[in-house]
Design a protein around this motif. Structure first.
Motif, PDB file in Angstrom:
ATOM      1  N   GLY A 259       0.814  -1.209   0.000  1.00 17.12           N
ATOM      2  CA  GLY A 259       0.000   0.000   0.000  1.00 17.12           C
ATOM      3  C   GLY A 259       0.848   1.260   0.000  1.00 17.12           C
ATOM      4  O   GLY A 259       0.496   2.257  -0.641  1.00 17.12           O
ATOM      5  N   VAL A 260       1.985   1.224   0.714  1.00 21.66           N
ATOM      6  CA  VAL A 260       2.891   2.373   0.712  1.00 21.66           C
ATOM      7  C   VAL A 260       3.450   2.600  -0.692  1.00 21.66           C
ATOM      8  O   VAL A 260       3.538   3.739  -1.173  1.00 21.66           O
ATOM      9  CB  VAL A 260       4.023   2.160   1.726  1.00 21.66           C
ATOM     10  N   ALA A 261       3.831   1.529  -1.362  1.00 20.30           N
ATOM     11  CA  ALA A 261       4.389   1.655  -2.704  1.00 20.30           C
ATOM     12  C   ALA A 261       3.347   2.172  -3.684  1.00 20.30           C
ATOM     13  O   ALA A 261       3.651   2.989  -4.569  1.00 20.30           O
ATOM     14  CB  ALA A 261       4.945   0.311  -3.164  1.00 20.30           C
ATOM     15  N   ARG A 262       2.124   1.732  -3.561  1.00 25.01           N
ATOM     16  CA  ARG A 262       1.073   2.181  -4.478  1.00 25.01           C
ATOM     17  C   ARG A 262       0.777   3.676  -4.316  1.00 25.01           C
ATOM     18  O   ARG A 262       0.330   4.333  -5.261  1.00 25.01           O
ATOM     19  CB  ARG A 262      -0.193   1.366  -4.236  1.00 25.01           C
ATOM     20  N   ALA A 316       5.668   1.589 -10.432  1.00 23.27           N
ATOM     21  CA  ALA A 316       5.306   0.204 -10.731  1.00 23.27           C
ATOM     22  C   ALA A 316       6.385  -0.758 -10.261  1.00 23.27           C
ATOM     23  O   ALA A 316       6.090  -1.842  -9.730  1.00 23.27           O
ATOM     24  CB  ALA A 316       5.065   0.049 -12.234  1.00 23.27           C
ATOM     25  N   ALA A 317       7.651  -0.358 -10.448  1.00 25.17           N
ATOM     26  CA  ALA A 317       8.742  -1.215  -9.990  1.00 25.17           C
ATOM     27  C   ALA A 317       8.740  -1.337  -8.469  1.00 25.17           C
ATOM     28  O   ALA A 317       9.008  -2.415  -7.907  1.00 25.17           O
ATOM     29  CB  ALA A 317      10.078  -0.656 -10.481  1.00 25.17           C
ATOM     30  N   GLN A 318       8.424  -0.240  -7.774  1.00 24.30           N
ATOM     31  CA  GLN A 318       8.365  -0.282  -6.313  1.00 24.30           C
ATOM     32  C   GLN A 318       7.234  -1.187  -5.834  1.00 24.30           C
ATOM     33  O   GLN A 318       7.381  -1.907  -4.840  1.00 24.30           O
ATOM     34  CB  GLN A 318       8.186   1.142  -5.770  1.00 24.30           C
ATOM     35  N   ILE A 319       6.122  -1.147  -6.540  1.00 23.71           N
ATOM     36  CA  ILE A 319       4.997  -2.019  -6.164  1.00 23.71           C
ATOM     37  C   ILE A 319       5.377  -3.477  -6.370  1.00 23.71           C
ATOM     38  O   ILE A 319       5.134  -4.333  -5.500  1.00 23.71           O
ATOM     39  CB  ILE A 319       3.746  -1.653  -6.993  1.00 23.71           C
ATOM     40  N   ARG A 320       5.979  -3.768  -7.518  1.00 26.28           N
ATOM     41  CA  ARG A 320       6.372  -5.159  -7.777  1.00 26.28           C
ATOM     42  C   ARG A 320       7.406  -5.638  -6.754  1.00 26.28           C
ATOM     43  O   ARG A 320       7.369  -6.786  -6.301  1.00 26.28           O
ATOM     44  CB  ARG A 320       6.930  -5.287  -9.194  1.00 26.28           C
ATOM     45  N   ARG A 321       8.320  -4.750  -6.390  1.00 23.90           N
ATOM     46  CA  ARG A 321       9.316  -5.120  -5.378  1.00 23.90           C
ATOM     47  C   ARG A 321       8.648  -5.420  -4.044  1.00 23.90           C
ATOM     48  O   ARG A 321       9.006  -6.394  -3.361  1.00 23.90           O
ATOM     49  CB  ARG A 321      10.328  -3.991  -5.224  1.00 23.90           C
ATOM     50  N   ALA A 322       7.671  -4.606  -3.650  1.00 21.99           N
ATOM     51  CA  ALA A 322       6.955  -4.849  -2.399  1.00 21.99           C
ATOM     52  C   ALA A 322       6.163  -6.152  -2.461  1.00 21.99           C
ATOM     53  O   ALA A 322       6.077  -6.891  -1.468  1.00 21.99           O
ATOM     54  CB  ALA A 322       6.032  -3.677  -2.089  1.00 21.99           C
ATOM     55  N   GLN A 323       5.586  -6.432  -3.622  1.00 20.41           N
ATOM     56  CA  GLN A 323       4.839  -7.689  -3.768  1.00 20.41           C
ATOM     57  C   GLN A 323       5.761  -8.894  -3.671  1.00 20.41           C
ATOM     58  O   GLN A 323       5.416  -9.906  -3.049  1.00 20.41           O
ATOM     59  CB  GLN A 323       4.093  -7.681  -5.107  1.00 20.41           C
ATOM     60  N   ASP A 324       6.938  -8.779  -4.267  1.00 19.75           N
ATOM     61  CA  ASP A 324       7.902  -9.886  -4.166  1.00 19.75           C
ATOM     62  C   ASP A 324       8.411 -10.046  -2.735  1.00 19.75           C
ATOM     63  O   ASP A 324       8.651 -11.173  -2.274  1.00 19.75           O
ATOM     64  CB  ASP A 324       9.074  -9.635  -5.112  1.00 19.75           C
ATOM     65  N   ALA A 325       8.565  -8.924  -2.027  1.00 22.26           N
ATOM     66  CA  ALA A 325       8.989  -9.007  -0.627  1.00 22.26           C
ATOM     67  C   ALA A 325       7.931  -9.707   0.221  1.00 22.26           C
ATOM     68  O   ALA A 325       8.255 -10.492   1.119  1.00 22.26           O
ATOM     69  CB  ALA A 325       9.265  -7.611  -0.077  1.00 22.26           C
TER      70      ALA A 325
END
Length: 503
Positions: A259-262, A316-325
């Motif tokens: 949510g923070v990344a989004r 978008a890259a930050q969101i994907r990184r958070a999802q992978d984390a």
């Protein structure tokens, strides 16, 4: 939450009857709880994690800034007749965030969840430390018993060797018998030296974890409420194991990070207020005869809207990184669960196996004592050789070492089983060394702090150093357990006097 008294039943009576000079396991655990640097460092780490909550919350609170400047115009343009020689400017600005796309809300939730994870990790560190202390405590008891057994064995073999030499002198034995006795004594002395080195190592490990030298250690108390079946242990562990619960909280915190990344691609709205004051210090228009104002002030009020349109794919890259984390955190929960299950089942298996080994070893020790006495008696009438005696003595020593090792393994495995079940922490053991450390107290005191100039005093150092302790030795501090004791005088049937008599 269940809480157990660590000393129960006959163990309590044993502790009451023990000499005052003997150190109990409870006392060793209290020392480790109060002075171990590993546990103290974990507490400090958790206090640092607590501060992430007010840090993140501050991003959603108003901020005030004051700026000022003083300028001297050293060289002025030739055609500038009214420019000031100097000026002083002061401005103040107030920014009030209205909407940040959910970044603050999700960031605070993530920080709070990580605080809960840190508190659970601290519990896990406690349990791990206590398990290590119990192991170190039992290692000292075991190795001291093994040193005693090997010392006793050396004395017996010395008597055997002297008797063999005496009987050789009178022609009752051969040189081979003497050589066998000499060889076995040499091996026994080597085993004694190795066991003494191991005892010193165990005592140094005890100092490392407990912080003080191990004196005379008392017999540990009984362990309470051990499960009857491995499945019961696993069920409790999956509900109460602090390491597993901490991993689950870390997984939840990673969800808030998404949510923070989004929020990085959503609009941000803030109210901005500003005030400005300037003063030319009488230098504006000096020498021109023109009267002009030398000072003034202004104020601004407005809304600030930031609407990201394109950021090169960074959000978008930050969101994907958070999802992978978060995916990683989910897998780590599963891995931790596997480890907890394996820990509970293996500890249960070792505990049960060690109990059976104890029962078998006690029978073996008693049987080997009788066997040794019989072999010695038969040797006195010529029906057994010296080698038979030596082998019987070695078998007795082996069974005695197996017994004390199994007693150590059973206790350590039982405690490790309680640790896997989440029931081997300070709150479960009823430690009476003062008030227990409360990790919630610090968090409660800092989570709503908004004053920039508040701070805590420098923390007191609780981890004690061990540089003043003495190098350890292999000196015995207590007699052997009666079941292990095989007095040297039982070798009397093969003394020189009896050998001469039997000729």
């Amino acid at each position: 939450m269940r809480a157990y008294v660590f000393v129960t039943g006959t163990a309590l009576l044993a502790l009451v009857a023990a000499p005052l000079s003997a150190e109990t396991l409870r006392e060793a655990l209290v020392k480790a709880y109060n002075t171990n640097p590993t546990l103290a460092a974990q507490r400090a780490s958790l206090r640092g994690i607590d501060e992430n909550v007010p840090i993140t919350r501050s991003q959603g609170l108003p901020s005030v800034q004051l700026q000022s400047s003083y300028t001297e115009n050293a060289v002025k343009a030739a055609n500038s007749f009214v420019s000031p020689d100097r000026q002083a400017v002061a401005s103040v600005s107030l920014a009030v965030p209205i909407y940040s796309g959910g970044a603050v809300r999700n960031g605070v939730r993530a920080a709070q969840t990580r605080v809960e994870s840190g508190q659970l990790s601290l519990r896990g560190t406690e349990a791990s430390l206590f398990t290590t202390v119990v192991g170190a405590y039992m290692d000292v008891i075991r190795d001291e018993a093994i040193v005693g057994l090997n010392t006793q064995n050396v004395r017996v073999l010395e008597v055997n060797l002297q008797a063999s030499r005496d009987r050789f002198q009178v022609g009752d034995l051969t040189r081979t018998d003497v050589a066998q006795s000499e060889a076995r004594l040499a091996v026994a002395r080597s085993q004694l030296q190795s066991s003494q080195a191991q005892l010193i190592t165990s005592r140094e490990s005890y100092i490392r974890y407990v912080g003080t030298e191990p004196g005379r250690l008392d017999t540990p108390p009984e362990l309470p409420n051990l499960p009857a079946e491995p499945d019961a242990a696993v069920d409790v562990a999956l509900k109460n194991n602090p390491t597993l619960l901490a991993a689950a909280k870390a997984r939840d915190a990673a969800g808030y990070d998404i949510g923070v990344a989004r929020a990085n691609r959503l609009p941000q709205l803030a109210v901005n207020l500003g005030g400005n004051y300037y003063n030319y210090l009488g230098s504006l228009g000096s020498g021109t005869g023109v009267a002009v104002g030398q000072s003034g002030k202004s104020a601004t009020v407005g809304l600030g809207l930031t609407l990201p349109l394109y950021q090169g794919g960074r959000p978008a890259a930050q969101i994907r990184r958070a999802q992978d984390a978060r995916a990683q955190a989910i897998e780590q929960v599963t891995e931790t669960e596997r480890a907890v299950i394996a820990q509970a089942r293996s500890a249960y298996a070792v505990w049960k196996s060690s109990l059976e080994t104890i029962a078998s070893s006690e029978v073996a020790v008693n049987a080997n004592k009788l066997s040794l006495e019989g072999v010695r008696a038969e040797n006195s009438v010529g029906n057994r050789t010296i080698l038979d005696i030596l082998n019987a003595e070695q078998e007795l020593l082996n069974s005695q070492v197996t017994l004390v090792s199994a007693q150590r393994d059973a206790y350590v495995a039982g405690f490790a089983l309680l640790a896997a079940m989440g029931e081997a922490e300070a709150r479960n053991l009823g430690l009476d060394g003062g008030a227990l450390y409360d990790p919630v107290a610090h968090y409660t005191s800092v989570r709503h702090r908004i004053w920039d100039w508040s701070s805590d005093p420098d923390p007191a150092i609780t981890g004690t150093r061990t540089n003043a302790t003495r190098p350890q030795n292999a000196k015995m501090t207590q007699p052997l357990d009666p079941i292990l004791d095989a007095p040297v005088d039982r070798s009397a049937p093969i003394t020189a006097g009896n050998a001469t008599k039997n000729r």
